[in-house]
Design an enzyme around this catalytic site. Structure first.
Site, PDB file in Angstrom:
ATOM      1  N   ARG A 113      12.856 -29.622 -31.255  1.00  0.00           N
ATOM      2  CA  ARG A 113      13.209 -30.217 -32.551  1.00  0.00           C
ATOM      3  C   ARG A 113      13.600 -31.690 -32.507  1.00  0.00           C
ATOM      4  NH1 ARG A 113      17.258 -25.428 -33.309  1.00  0.00           N
ATOM      5  NH2 ARG A 113      17.011 -25.697 -31.080  1.00  0.00           N
ATOM      6  N   ARG A 149       5.869 -27.061 -36.641  1.00  0.00           N
ATOM      7  CA  ARG A 149       6.595 -25.829 -36.951  1.00  0.00           C
ATOM      8  C   ARG A 149       6.542 -25.547 -38.447  1.00  0.00           C
ATOM      9  NH1 ARG A 149      12.928 -24.676 -36.254  1.00  0.00           N
ATOM     10  NH2 ARG A 149      12.834 -26.024 -38.084  1.00  0.00           N
TER      11      ARG A 149
HETATM   12  O1  CP3 Z   1      11.268 -25.331 -22.782  1.00  0.00           O
HETATM   13  C1  CP3 Z   1      10.294 -25.352 -23.547  1.00  0.00           C
HETATM   14  O2  CP3 Z   1       9.932 -26.377 -24.156  1.00  0.00           O
HETATM   15  C2  CP3 Z   1       9.445 -24.090 -23.666  1.00  0.00           C
HETATM   16  C3  CP3 Z   1       9.757 -23.175 -24.706  1.00  0.00           C
HETATM   17  C4  CP3 Z   1      11.069 -22.414 -24.659  1.00  0.00           C
HETATM   18  C5  CP3 Z   1      11.809 -22.093 -25.825  1.00  0.00           C
HETATM   19  N1  CP3 Z   1      12.821 -21.264 -25.469  1.00  0.00           N
HETATM   20  C6  CP3 Z   1      11.480 -22.555 -27.183  1.00  0.00           C
HETATM   21  C7  CP3 Z   1      12.502 -22.471 -28.231  1.00  0.00           C
HETATM   22  C8  CP3 Z   1      11.726 -21.816 -23.577  1.00  0.00           C
HETATM   23  C9  CP3 Z   1      11.419 -21.887 -22.091  1.00  0.00           C
HETATM   24  C10 CP3 Z   1      12.821 -21.077 -24.113  1.00  0.00           C
HETATM   25  C11 CP3 Z   1      13.738 -20.265 -23.282  1.00  0.00           C
HETATM   26  C12 CP3 Z   1      14.842 -19.560 -23.925  1.00  0.00           C
HETATM   27  N2  CP3 Z   1      14.884 -18.980 -25.166  1.00  0.00           N
HETATM   28  C13 CP3 Z   1      16.076 -19.270 -23.276  1.00  0.00           C
HETATM   29  C14 CP3 Z   1      16.424 -19.635 -21.847  1.00  0.00           C
HETATM   30  C15 CP3 Z   1      16.808 -21.054 -21.682  1.00  0.00           C
HETATM   31  C16 CP3 Z   1      18.122 -21.409 -22.339  1.00  0.00           C
HETATM   32  O3  CP3 Z   1      18.056 -22.162 -23.336  1.00  0.00           O
HETATM   33  O4  CP3 Z   1      19.167 -20.985 -21.847  1.00  0.00           O
HETATM   34  C17 CP3 Z   1      16.870 -18.566 -24.192  1.00  0.00           C
HETATM   35  C18 CP3 Z   1      18.278 -18.063 -23.934  1.00  0.00           C
HETATM   36  C19 CP3 Z   1      16.109 -18.383 -25.378  1.00  0.00           C
HETATM   37  C20 CP3 Z   1      16.491 -17.643 -26.619  1.00  0.00           C
HETATM   38  C21 CP3 Z   1      16.576 -18.556 -27.769  1.00  0.00           C
HETATM   39  N3  CP3 Z   1      15.477 -19.119 -28.394  1.00  0.00           N
HETATM   40  C22 CP3 Z   1      17.736 -18.987 -28.444  1.00  0.00           C
HETATM   41  C23 CP3 Z   1      19.154 -18.604 -28.079  1.00  0.00           C
HETATM   42  C24 CP3 Z   1      17.315 -19.827 -29.467  1.00  0.00           C
HETATM   43  C25 CP3 Z   1      18.193 -20.453 -30.525  1.00  0.00           C
HETATM   44  C26 CP3 Z   1      18.929 -21.625 -30.006  1.00  0.00           C
HETATM   45  C27 CP3 Z   1      18.172 -22.878 -30.312  1.00  0.00           C
HETATM   46  O5  CP3 Z   1      18.038 -23.720 -29.418  1.00  0.00           O
HETATM   47  O6  CP3 Z   1      17.769 -23.015 -31.491  1.00  0.00           O
HETATM   48  C28 CP3 Z   1      15.905 -19.943 -29.403  1.00  0.00           C
HETATM   49  C29 CP3 Z   1      15.043 -20.749 -30.277  1.00  0.00           C
HETATM   50  C30 CP3 Z   1      14.072 -21.679 -29.621  1.00  0.00           C
HETATM   51  N4  CP3 Z   1      13.324 -21.409 -28.515  1.00  0.00           N
HETATM   52  C31 CP3 Z   1      13.719 -22.968 -30.099  1.00  0.00           C
HETATM   53  C32 CP3 Z   1      12.732 -23.473 -29.233  1.00  0.00           C
HETATM   54  C33 CP3 Z   1      12.005 -24.783 -29.330  1.00  0.00           C
HETATM   55  C34 CP3 Z   1      14.240 -23.621 -31.358  1.00  0.00           C
HETATM   56  C35 CP3 Z   1      13.557 -22.944 -32.501  1.00  0.00           C
HETATM   57  C36 CP3 Z   1      13.247 -23.822 -33.664  1.00  0.00           C
HETATM   58  O7  CP3 Z   1      12.261 -24.581 -33.614  1.00  0.00           O
HETATM   59  O8  CP3 Z   1      13.972 -23.698 -34.637  1.00  0.00           O
END
Ligand code: CP3
Length: 343
Positions: A27, A36
């Site tokens: 983001r 998105r």
């Molecule tokens: O790193 C990258 O660019 C690749 C894509 C990726 C995402 N999530 C995209 C994402 C990867 C490798 C992850 C891993 C992930 N997802 C983890 C492990 C790494 C860490 O952050 O500890 C976890 C725990 C998740 C679960 C998850 N997904 C959560 C808790 C959230 C909400 C928190 C947040 O940052 O908004 C997500 C959403 C998420 N995953 C987003 C992205 C780009 C944001 C979503 C959006 O665009 O609104």
């Protein structure tokens, strides 16, 4: 082997480390927000291969990174196993909860996951054809403990309390859940490798909350070891990066105990300590504080330089200690890369 990231993972000490960033597609980039919006929501973006490939490539058009990480999420696997999954804007993920043995037993078998996850493999195939030849493609999954914490609680929790409670109340059922996730993760990651992923990263974001030594062994180290060993049997030579976030001193010996080729560090351990105690065993990735990409300035430049110099005498991949945040300034990413290459 010409790709810098693969050379570092093979144990080579390089004059300047390869660079990529956790959450590099995200983001903080206006072009990500636009794609998105076009997809409608986050999950539709993950499941539409052309758009997921597009956002994976966006950061590479702006920044000279050595790797691309597949755009997806660790929570797609629980969804493929039968958990319901949705994202609440501004809050994060929600899943149906798991609180009983019967719910663990009702999960779908591992080989049923591919039907739901096939768009992810298609994203990888598109990327494998489009990435510049010097860029390494990273596939990933959550490590079983971290995935289980979300499946049990139905959301992110500050202390992973519900997962610890389930483990205490019914250890056999909890172990069965970890086994089911482990088996499905092996199948999921094998399919990613077959589609073209060249490196695998396992995210154990909540490993640090396993403070009991037996628990840590049984639920963080052992499942990771099983996954690494199965992947390397099926796909000899596939490098694996493990990210057991929050282990502190416990990072020591983790690569040897699990067979991982690289440990990714959060920003709670110092790079000097990592150079002394970790680089003898494996490549080290990390560990810039993502806050510095918001605040920038001299602190960013000096810290990026300090990490690079501290880890210069062994295999090192430059990265952040956790994901880049939505309020980070993209220009600071450019400055960070310059500081690493100029250190
Ligand atoms: O790193 C990258 O660019 C690749 C894509 C990726 C995402 N999530 C995209 C994402 C990867 C490798 C992850 C891993 C992930 N997802 C983890 C492990 C790494 C860490 O952050 O500890 C976890 C725990 C998740 C679960 C998850 N997904 C959560 C808790 C959230 C909400 C928190 C947040 O940052 O908004 C997500 C959403 C998420 N995953 C987003 C992205 C780009 C944001 C979503 C959006 O665009 O609104």
């Amino acid at each position: 082997m010409t790709k810098l990231l693969l050379r570092a993972l093979a144990g080579e000490t390089l004059p300047t480390p390869p660079i990529w960033m956790m959450r590099q597609a995200g983001r903080y980039l206006p072009e990500y927000r636009a794609t998105r919006a076009k997809a409608g929501d986050f999950l539709s973006l993950c499941y539409t291969p052309e758009l997921a490939a597009e956002v994976t490539l966006q950061p590479l058009r702006r920044f000279d990174f050595d790797a691309a990480i597949l755009f997806a999420d660790i929570l797609l696997l629980p969804q493929a196993l039968g958990s319901e999954l949705w994202f609440v804007t501004g809050e994060g993920p929600r899943l149906s909860t798991i609180t009983t043995r019967a719910q663990v037993d009702a999960l779908k078998p591992g080989d049923a996951i591919h039907e739901r996850l096939s768009p992810i493999y298609e994203t990888i195939r598109i990327l494998a054809g489009e990435l510049p030849k010097e860029t390494t493609l990273i596939g990933f999954a959550g490590a079983p403990w971290t995935v289980a914490t979300y499946m049990i609680a139905g959301r992110g929790t500050p202390d992973q309390g519900p997962a610890h409670d389930f483990k205490t109340a019914d250890r056999a059922a909890f172990s069965a859940l970890i086994d089911r996730i482990t088996e499905a993760t092996i199948l999921y990651l094998s399919a990613q490798i077959e589609a073209g992923a060249e490196v695998i990263k396992l995210f154990d974001s909540w490993a640090g909350s396993l403070r009991d030594e037996n628990d840590r062994h049984e639920f963080a180290i052992e499942p990771t070891r099983r996954i690494v060993s199965a992947l390397k049997t099926r796909h000899p030579g596939i490098p694996v990066i493990a990210f057991p976030r929050g282990l502190g001193e416990g990072y020591r010996g983790f690569a040897q105990a699990t067979g991982a080729d690289c440990v990714a560090l959060d920003n709670s351990v110092s790079p000097d300590w990592a150079a002394r105690h970790l680089q003898c065993d494996s490549c080290v990735q990390g560990n810039l504080d993502p806050q510095l990409l918001i605040t920038g300035g001299d602190a960013l430049i000096s810290e990026a330089g300090r990490i690079t110099r501290a880890l210069r005498n062994g295999p090192h991949i430059f990265n952040l200690g956790h994901g880049i945040t939505p309020d980070a300034d993209p220009d600071n990413v450019t400055r960070m890369i310059e500081a690493v290459r100029g250190a």
